[in-house]
Each structure stands twice: as C-alpha cells, then as structure tokens.
Motif scaffolding. Structure first.
Motif, PDB file in Angstrom:
ATOM      1  N   GLU A  17       0.816  -1.215   0.000  1.00 22.69           N
ATOM      2  CA  GLU A  17       0.000   0.000   0.000  1.00 22.69           C
ATOM      3  C   GLU A  17       0.851   1.266   0.000  1.00 22.69           C
ATOM      4  OE1 GLU A  17      -4.134   1.175   2.037  1.00 22.69           O
ATOM      5  OE2 GLU A  17      -2.530   0.861   3.503  1.00 22.69           O
ATOM      6  N   ARG A  18       1.946   1.250   0.753  1.00 21.69           N
ATOM      7  CA  ARG A  18       2.854   2.393   0.769  1.00 21.69           C
ATOM      8  C   ARG A  18       4.255   1.887   1.091  1.00 21.69           C
ATOM      9  NH1 ARG A  18       3.891   4.379   6.030  1.00 21.69           N
ATOM     10  NH2 ARG A  18       2.725   3.247   7.635  1.00 21.69           N
ATOM     11  N   ALA A  19       5.243   2.729   0.787  1.00 22.96           N
ATOM     12  CA  ALA A  19       6.623   2.299   0.992  1.00 22.96           C
ATOM     13  C   ALA A  19       7.522   3.517   1.143  1.00 22.96           C
ATOM     14  CB  ALA A  19       7.094   1.447  -0.192  1.00 22.96           C
ATOM     15  N   SER A  20       8.597   3.314   1.869  1.00 23.49           N
ATOM     16  CA  SER A  20       9.585   4.367   2.067  1.00 23.49           C
ATOM     17  C   SER A  20      10.948   3.713   2.267  1.00 23.49           C
ATOM     18  CB  SER A  20       9.225   5.222   3.284  1.00 23.49           C
ATOM     19  OG  SER A  20      10.203   6.211   3.515  1.00 23.49           O
ATOM     20  N   GLY A  21      11.946   4.172   1.518  1.00 27.95           N
ATOM     21  CA  GLY A  21      13.266   3.567   1.633  1.00 27.95           C
ATOM     22  C   GLY A  21      13.222   2.093   1.291  1.00 27.95           C
ATOM     23  N   SER A  22      13.680   1.246   2.212  1.00 27.82           N
ATOM     24  CA  SER A  22      13.647  -0.201   2.006  1.00 27.82           C
ATOM     25  C   SER A  22      12.560  -0.871   2.841  1.00 27.82           C
ATOM     26  CB  SER A  22      15.021  -0.814   2.350  1.00 27.82           C
ATOM     27  OG  SER A  22      16.000  -0.388   1.428  1.00 27.82           O
ATOM     28  N   ARG A  23      11.553  -0.113   3.206  1.00 28.66           N
ATOM     29  CA  ARG A  23      10.433  -0.648   3.988  1.00 28.66           C
ATOM     30  C   ARG A  23       9.136  -0.506   3.199  1.00 28.66           C
ATOM     31  NH1 ARG A  23      12.073  -2.127   9.731  1.00 28.66           N
ATOM     32  NH2 ARG A  23      14.304  -1.611   9.628  1.00 28.66           N
ATOM     33  N   PRO A 368      18.500  -5.063  -3.827  1.00 32.31           N
ATOM     34  CA  PRO A 368      17.911  -4.011  -2.993  1.00 32.31           C
ATOM     35  C   PRO A 368      18.283  -2.608  -3.443  1.00 32.31           C
ATOM     36  CG  PRO A 368      19.843  -4.908  -1.918  1.00 32.31           C
ATOM     37  CD  PRO A 368      19.613  -5.743  -3.152  1.00 32.31           C
ATOM     38  N   SER A 369      17.749  -1.642  -2.747  1.00 31.28           N
ATOM     39  CA  SER A 369      18.101  -0.243  -2.969  1.00 31.28           C
ATOM     40  C   SER A 369      19.607  -0.056  -2.856  1.00 31.28           C
ATOM     41  CB  SER A 369      17.397   0.635  -1.922  1.00 31.28           C
ATOM     42  OG  SER A 369      17.980   1.916  -1.857  1.00 31.28           O
ATOM     43  N   LEU A 370      20.155   0.797  -3.717  1.00 33.76           N
ATOM     44  CA  LEU A 370      21.577   1.105  -3.646  1.00 33.76           C
ATOM     45  C   LEU A 370      21.909   1.904  -2.391  1.00 33.76           C
ATOM     46  CD1 LEU A 370      22.292   2.119  -7.368  1.00 33.76           C
ATOM     47  CD2 LEU A 370      22.117  -0.164  -6.347  1.00 33.76           C
ATOM     48  N   LEU A 371      20.892   2.424  -1.718  1.00 28.97           N
ATOM     49  CA  LEU A 371      21.073   3.190  -0.482  1.00 28.97           C
ATOM     50  C   LEU A 371      20.786   2.338   0.756  1.00 28.97           C
ATOM     51  CD1 LEU A 371      19.341   6.560  -1.518  1.00 28.97           C
ATOM     52  CD2 LEU A 371      21.724   5.845  -1.851  1.00 28.97           C
ATOM     53  N   LEU A 372      20.726   1.019   0.580  1.00 29.63           N
ATOM     54  CA  LEU A 372      20.428   0.114   1.686  1.00 29.63           C
ATOM     55  C   LEU A 372      21.306   0.422   2.897  1.00 29.63           C
ATOM     56  CD1 LEU A 372      18.943  -2.535   2.632  1.00 29.63           C
ATOM     57  CD2 LEU A 372      20.940  -3.779   1.748  1.00 29.63           C
ATOM     58  N   ASN A 373      20.672   0.674   4.058  1.00 25.25           N
ATOM     59  CA  ASN A 373      21.454   1.002   5.251  1.00 25.25           C
ATOM     60  C   ASN A 373      21.709  -0.238   6.102  1.00 25.25           C
ATOM     61  OD1 ASN A 373      19.129   0.585   6.946  1.00 25.25           O
ATOM     62  ND2 ASN A 373      18.459   2.681   6.544  1.00 25.25           N
ATOM     63  N   ASP A 376      18.504  -1.850   7.917  1.00 21.43           N
ATOM     64  CA  ASP A 376      17.605  -2.642   7.082  1.00 21.43           C
ATOM     65  C   ASP A 376      18.283  -3.915   6.588  1.00 21.43           C
ATOM     66  OD1 ASP A 376      15.591  -0.780   7.410  1.00 21.43           O
ATOM     67  OD2 ASP A 376      16.063   0.308   5.573  1.00 21.43           O
ATOM     68  N   LEU A 377      19.572  -3.833   6.307  1.00 25.53           N
ATOM     69  CA  LEU A 377      20.308  -5.028   5.896  1.00 25.53           C
ATOM     70  C   LEU A 377      20.293  -6.061   7.018  1.00 25.53           C
ATOM     71  CD1 LEU A 377      23.765  -5.017   4.081  1.00 25.53           C
ATOM     72  CD2 LEU A 377      23.138  -6.780   5.705  1.00 25.53           C
ATOM     73  N   ALA A 378      20.617  -5.633   8.223  1.00 22.12           N
ATOM     74  CA  ALA A 378      20.672  -6.562   9.365  1.00 22.12           C
ATOM     75  C   ALA A 378      19.303  -7.146   9.662  1.00 22.12           C
ATOM     76  CB  ALA A 378      21.225  -5.843  10.588  1.00 22.12           C
ATOM     77  N   GLU A 379      18.286  -6.304   9.643  1.00 22.69           N
ATOM     78  CA  GLU A 379      16.934  -6.793   9.928  1.00 22.69           C
ATOM     79  C   GLU A 379      16.461  -7.743   8.837  1.00 22.69           C
ATOM     80  OE1 GLU A 379      13.350  -7.507  11.801  1.00 22.69           O
ATOM     81  OE2 GLU A 379      15.175  -6.584  12.592  1.00 22.69           O
ATOM     82  N   GLY A 380      16.793  -7.432   7.596  1.00 23.80           N
ATOM     83  CA  GLY A 380      16.423  -8.322   6.503  1.00 23.80           C
ATOM     84  C   GLY A 380      17.074  -9.685   6.628  1.00 23.80           C
TER      85      GLY A 380
END
Length: 395
Positions: A17-23, A368-373, A376-380
């Motif tokens: 429904e909506r998204a921001s960054g890698s979420r 993933p996004s080239l800006l992956l932080n 988000d990497l660790a949580e993924g």
C-alpha cells in the motif's frame, strides 16, 4: 479480493500500500523489508524525496509533447548518459524489452546497410533474458518463454554462456550482432568472465558485427559501477538500459556511437512515449544521486556485507551452496539437497516480512536499494534466517 487482471502473473498473497526507503507496508499494516528492489528497479528505494520533487516540478510544466519535438529533460538525460559512458547518442523508449528491441533492430539494419542482406544473424547466450516482445523473447535463450509463440523470428543462434570456443564457432561473416548480459540476471545471477567478453569484442571486430551489452538489470549502479562493462574494460557498440534508470518511473534507453547511430535515420524507428518529460526528469535526478563516488562506494560496501552475511547463512544452515554476483545484485544458489526450491524460500521469507526474488528455480536473488542502510540489511538478514530455519524444520 477479486482480481480483474489477466492470469499471466501469480501475485504474492499481500498487497503493498505504501513504501519508504527499504520498507514496505501492506494493506493490513504489516511492515516488510524490501531486498528485491522491484526487481532491480527501485535503485534509490521507495518514495525518495528528491525523485518526488523532480516529478512534481516537471508535472507542473509539460507531461507529453510527442516525438515531433525534443525536450530539455530528454536532452539533459541523454547528455548525462553520453558523458559517462562509451557512447555518443541515445534513443529513449519505455522498458528494457523495448530497449533491446531497438538495439537488435539497429544492429540488423546496420549490418544490412553496411555489408548486405546476408548479414542478419544474431548470436545470443543460452539462458539469457532480453525481454518479452516476440523478437526479444526469441533472442533470449530460454525456450520456456518463447515456445508457445511460434513461428518465431529467424536468424538467431544460441551459444553457452562463458564458452569462448562455442562463441568462436558461431560468430562469422553472417553475424550482425552478439548480445550478452554482463551478468545473466533471470537465469541465476551469473557474471560473465572477462576473457569471454574480451573474446566477444575481438570476434565482433574481426567479423564486422556489433557487440550489444544488455545492461537493463546491471546498469545504473547495481554492480558498484555505473555500468557493469566498466568492471571488464570491454566497451560495447550498443548498450541497453531500463529498470534503475527511472527508479520506478518507466523508461528505457539504448546508448550507441556516432558510427552506428546514423543507421537510425528519420522514420526508421520510434516510440510514442520515448523520452517522456516526466520520466526523463525523474531519471535525471536519480542519475545525479547514483553517479557519485559516495553512492557507488556504498553499493560496494553494502554488497560485501550482504554477500558475507549470506555466505554465513550458507555455512550455518546448509540451504545455499554459493553466493555470486556483483555489488548489490546477488544470487544465493540452493544446495543440491534443496535444488529447484528457491520459490519456497521466497514464500517463507514473505511470511517473515521479507521481500526477496528468485532467478530461475534454483537461485534466491537480491537486488535491494543502492542506499540500503545497515539497519535494514541486518533486519532483513535476521528475517531471512528465521524464515530459512522455519522452512528447514518443515522440509
């Protein structure tokens, strides 16, 4: 929910429904980590404020004017691509398939115009993927995508990827083009070997054929360089782009040289929406963010972290036997005991709030996004490990 779309897609059991960054958040409010990047499209993640700003600004000026005219956004984007690549001229379209269609048509016409009617053969690789038009699906080396649409375009030869001897045997005076993905995407994230691309360049030069690099998936930063060919030191004659070029706004392009571009004289090829001002405005802003040392170095750094973590998961669980790829375009190959079950990992990951991809039945793909932080990497990866362990327990 009733589905009103044709059944050629098997949709996942959730609706973003909506998204921001890698979420990403679905219609039920569940949060997911996105390591799929819209299949290597959302290079700056979701809803990047700079892209929203560029789109909004252009939307208040002009949306569409037709290809009877050029526009400043289109000229600006073409200039950026030319100044940062091997090329001199750009043709814009709307997708990767259209870009490859244009590249192949250009190569056929160049061969005919300069050498004669016999120079029509296109050499492609087994297990390659170049799009879904009738021409590109025929050039792609995966019969499962083309066999239902016969009779197919002729004059196409497929050779094994990274097999120099087979390439040497196939390319001759009849060849107008050799088309290669520097990293085969859909078939399993397989990087080309430097010697293979060097051989392709040498053979094309020897026989007057054009070397086409399909960088629809690898281009615009995913491998840690702006274009994947830069890793190899081998320049093509034509390069196709799409996906990350618009970071989600549909756009495709081919880049070529002043030697070849005149083959596309007035009226020889076209695209109603090609060079759309909205798409080009977004792509200009995205390009300026991606084409910086900071972003490209970040891709290499985060790619190494992702590859290291995935390799650790290989060793810990035994589900994967290899991790391959470049930058933030990676594939985890299923272990022999779990061969061809990548789709099950996709489903297990989604249950745990993680969006990944498959590349064929045997590879779990990450783009993933080239800006992956780091967060988000660790949580993924935490969610992937939980999904894999649950799946193993039930396997």
């Amino acid at each position: 929910m009733t589905n009103y779309l044709t059944p050629n897609f098997s949709f996942a059991p959730m609706i973003p429904e909506r998204a921001s960054g890698s979420r990403v958040w679905d219609t039920e409010g569940r949060e997911l980590i996105d390591l799929s990047g819209g299949i290597a499209v959302n290079a700056l993640g979701h809803s990047h404020p700079a892209l929203i700003e560029a789109l909004t600004e252009q939307a208040q000026k002009v949306w569409h004017i037709s290809n009877l005219y050029t526009t400043q956004p289109a000229q600006d984007l073409a200039r950026r691509l030319v100044e940062n690549s091997f090329g001199d001229k750009v043709f814009f379209c709307n997708s990767g398939a259209e870009a490859n269609e244009a590249a192949l048509k250009l190569a056929r016409k160049y061969g005919r115009d300069h050498f004669g009617a016999h120079k029509t053969e296109i050499v492609s690789c087994v297990n390659s993927f170049h799009g879904r038009t009738l021409f590109t699906v025929s050039v792609g080396g995966q019969p499962k995508y083309s066999q239902d649409y016969a009779p197919l375009p002729q004059g196409i030869t497929h050779v094994p990827f990274n097999d120099i001897a087979a390439l040497e045997a196939a390319v001759g005076e009849q060849t107008c083009a050799v088309i290669i993905e520097p990293v085969q995407g859909e078939s399993g994230i397989l990087p080309a070997e430097r010697e293979y691309l060097e051989a392709a360049r040498r053979l094309c030069d020897r026989h007057g054929a054009l070397l086409v690099f399909d960088e629809v998936q690898t281009g615009i930063g995913h491998t840690g360089k702006l274009f994947a060919y830069e890793h190899y030191g081998v320049k093509p004659d034509i390069m196709s782009l799409a996906k990350a070029l618009g970071c989600g706004f549909p756009i495709g392009a081919i880049v070529t040289t002043d030697k070849i571009a005149p083959t596309f004289g007035p009226g020889t090829h076209g695209s109603t929406f090609g060079g759309n001002p909205l798409a080009c405005a977004v792509a200009n802003r995205a390009f300026d963010i991606i084409n910086t040392p900071e972003t490209l170095n970040h891709v290499e750094t985060q790619g190494r972290k992702l590859q290291t973590t995935l390799t650790g998961l290989c060793n810990k669980t035994g589900v994967f036997k290899q991790v391959r790829g470049m930058g933030l375009l990676l594939g985890a190959v299923m272990a022999d005991a779990y061969e061809n079950r990548a789709g099950e990992i996709f489903n297990a990951a989604l249950k745990h709030g993680l969006m990944v991809l498959v590349a064929g039945p045997n590879v779990v793909r990450f783009a993933p996004s080239l800006l992956l932080n780091d967060e988000d990497l660790a949580e993924g990866m935490k969610r992937l490990e939980a999904a894999v362990n649950e799946w193993l327990a039930a396997a």
